[in-house]
Design an enzyme around this catalytic site. Structure first.
Site, PDB file in Angstrom:
ATOM      1  N   LYS A  46       0.813   2.086  12.373  1.00 24.04           N
ATOM      2  CA  LYS A  46      -0.121   1.125  11.783  1.00 24.04           C
ATOM      3  C   LYS A  46       0.544   0.384  10.618  1.00 24.04           C
ATOM      4  O   LYS A  46       1.583   0.835  10.101  1.00 24.04           O
ATOM      5  CB  LYS A  46      -1.375   1.857  11.296  1.00 24.04           C
ATOM      6  CG  LYS A  46      -1.112   2.880  10.184  1.00 24.04           C
ATOM      7  CD  LYS A  46      -2.339   3.751   9.941  1.00 24.04           C
ATOM      8  CE  LYS A  46      -2.087   4.762   8.839  1.00 24.04           C
ATOM      9  NZ  LYS A  46      -3.158   5.762   8.742  1.00 24.04           N
ATOM     10  N   TYR A 271       7.825  -8.690 -21.327  1.00 24.20           N
ATOM     11  CA  TYR A 271       6.444  -9.012 -21.678  1.00 24.20           C
ATOM     12  C   TYR A 271       5.825  -7.910 -22.523  1.00 24.20           C
ATOM     13  O   TYR A 271       6.010  -6.728 -22.240  1.00 24.20           O
ATOM     14  CB  TYR A 271       5.597  -9.161 -20.412  1.00 24.20           C
ATOM     15  CG  TYR A 271       5.763 -10.472 -19.708  1.00 24.20           C
ATOM     16  CD1 TYR A 271       5.442 -11.692 -20.330  1.00 24.20           C
ATOM     17  CD2 TYR A 271       6.216 -10.513 -18.396  1.00 24.20           C
ATOM     18  CE1 TYR A 271       5.578 -12.892 -19.655  1.00 24.20           C
ATOM     19  CE2 TYR A 271       6.348 -11.714 -17.711  1.00 24.20           C
ATOM     20  CZ  TYR A 271       6.030 -12.907 -18.347  1.00 24.20           C
ATOM     21  OH  TYR A 271       6.159 -14.089 -17.690  1.00 24.20           O
TER      22      TYR A 271
HETATM   23  C1  LIG Z   1      -2.604   7.077   8.838  1.00 21.73           C
HETATM   24  C2  LIG Z   1      -3.162   8.170   9.649  1.00 21.73           C
HETATM   25  C3  LIG Z   1      -2.327   9.198  10.123  1.00 21.73           C
HETATM   26  C4  LIG Z   1      -0.898   9.357   9.698  1.00 21.73           C
HETATM   27  O1  LIG Z   1      -0.874   9.997   8.456  1.00 21.73           O
HETATM   28  P1  LIG Z   1       0.494  10.377   7.705  1.00 21.73           P
HETATM   29  O2  LIG Z   1       0.053  11.129   6.533  1.00 21.73           O
HETATM   30  O3  LIG Z   1       1.155   9.068   7.366  1.00 21.73           O
HETATM   31  O4  LIG Z   1       1.308  11.173   8.670  1.00 21.73           O
HETATM   32  C5  LIG Z   1      -2.876  10.129  10.990  1.00 21.73           C
HETATM   33  N1  LIG Z   1      -4.190  10.074  11.356  1.00 21.73           N
HETATM   34  C6  LIG Z   1      -5.014   9.114  10.882  1.00 21.73           C
HETATM   35  C7  LIG Z   1      -6.433   9.118  11.299  1.00 21.73           C
HETATM   36  C8  LIG Z   1      -4.543   8.144  10.018  1.00 21.73           C
HETATM   37  O5  LIG Z   1      -5.364   7.207   9.536  1.00 21.73           O
END
Ligand SMILES: *Cc1c(COP(=O)(O)O)cnc(C)c1O
Length: 387
Positions: A46, A271
């Site tokens: 994702k 800054y």
């Molecule tokens: C993002 C996600 C994962 C992966 O999690 P990681 O901690 O990056 O391994 C797995 N399951 C769901 C439902 C997620 O949203």
């Protein structure tokens, strides 16, 4: 295929982001060995593979035998389907919003559904179109984010007709504390998931089960079930914080140094004039600021890797640059300093995240679009260039 961001912005050197696809492949191998087989090890790609480029990452995982992929949105799933062809299982984690069910069927994407109404709508679409289309059911076992609550799930388990009509094929839940192995929440969630699994399997004997994210893969094998869903560990984030990272680092970020100078009197830097530099200090300004994902929260705490050692950031991070105190480098090294690294094998996403008060995930997904991206295919651990 070129990643849309894999381009050079003319002759200018605005930083180089190296992404080691070989390391991602080796990380996948390690994860699948831990859960027992490639069949039981999916991959979460994702958010453009956590910012690293899904179009380059997914084919590497496919080549390693991965056949189960997870994305966040319909759009990501559609792109991934085009990329991988028909055989991959692609699960969309945030579900099918009403009206999009036909798009899921068109592209053979598996929606994650977390309400009874959503299951009905999916079942209705299957019936209206006469098509087969499986779905994943996500339940809440204690994280209280996405997922069907226990009462609604109990009621649903009295409706075998709906479960069959919606072709529920995967039961999922998500762990809230997998990165803290001794947290009591893990066992509570495991227990709740096992109970729900028994309930559902009594009605749908072939339903598959999935609970573990990256850190879940490193918990006891009782958490692995039929299909693991690691994401961050593929990209080098430590799934077992506080202990040595079993994963290989994937990203190297190298930034050009655009000014080096000695300050000749006591002064204040950046800054807000938040930090002091004494007369005789040597400061280097590197191209790369918060617009490039150099998180501003690191100001006054972060560091860079220069000539084989850490040099501290000094003052606040600006939009396009940040300043580093290189007084600790030898005069020859200061004089010839052309690049520094903000991420590499030694200076990891987890360490940098610590300076910014965040997690490695956010460092990766914040990586900017002004860098030139280069994809490597190393066969093994790369030697550090600065030994
Ligand atoms: C993002 C996600 C994962 C992966 O999690 P990681 O901690 O990056 O391994 C797995 N399951 C769901 C439902 C997620 O949203």
């Amino acid at each position: 295929m070129k990643h849309p961001r894999e381009q050079s912005w003319g002759p200018g050197d605005e930083g180089l982001l190296q992404i080691d696809l070989g390391a991602i492949g080796r990380n996948y191998d390690l994860l699948q060995r831990r859960v027992g087989s490639v069949e039981r090890c999916g991959a979460v790609v994702k958010a453009d593979a956590y910012g690293l480029g899904m179009s380059r990452v997914a084919p590497v995982l496919w080549a390693r035998g991965c056949r189960h992929f997870f994305v966040a949105t319909l759009e990501e799933g559609t792109v991934l389907r085009r990329l991988l062809g028909g055989d991959a299982e692609i699960v969309v984690l945030t579900g099918a919003r009403p009206g999009t069910e036909r798009d899921f069927l068109e592209t053979n994407l598996v929606p994650t559904i977390f309400t009874t109404a959503g299951l009905r709508s999916w079942a209705d679409t299957l019936q209206a179109t006469g098509r087969a289309g499986r779905c994943a059911l996500k339940i809440d076992t204690g994280m209280t984010r996405l997922g069907m609550g226990a009462e609604e799930f109990d009621l649903l388990c009295h409706d075998r007709g709906l479960l069959e009509a919606a072709q529920v094929d995967l039961l999922m839940s998500h762990l809230a504390c997998a990165d803290e192995p001794r947290h009591p929440q893990n066992l509570l969630q495991l227990d709740a998931f096992q109970r729900a699994a028994r309930q559902l399997q009594a009605l749908l004997p072939s339903v598959r089960l999935s609970l573990a994210n990256s850190s879940g893969v490193f918990l006891d094998e009782a958490y692995h079930f039929d299909l693991a869903r690691p994401g961050s560990a593929l990209y080098g984030v430590n799934p077992v914080p506080g202990t040595q990272n079993p994963m290989t680092a994937v990203v190297t970020l190298e930034l050009p140094v655009i000014q080096v100078r000695e300050v000749t009197r006591d002064c204040r830097v950046g800054y807000g004039a938040t930090e002091a530099a004494a007369a005789g200090s040597w400061l280097a300004v590197a191209r790369g600021g918060y617009a490039d994902g150099v998180l501003r929260a690191q100001g006054g705490r972060g560091c860079a890797w220069a000539c084989g050692q850490r040099v501290p950031m000094i003052g606040r991070v600006s939009m396009d640059s940040a300043t580093y105190d290189i007084t600790g480098l030898s005069p020859e090294k200061r004089g010839s300093l052309e690049h520094i690294q903000l991420l590499n094998q030694q200076l990891t996403v987890d360490e940098v995240a610590g300076y910014a008060g965040t997690i490695g995930y956010e460092i990766l997904t914040s990586l900017g679009w002004r860098y030139r991206r280069q994809y490597l295919e190393t066969a093994r651990e790369p030697e550090s260039r600065d030994k």
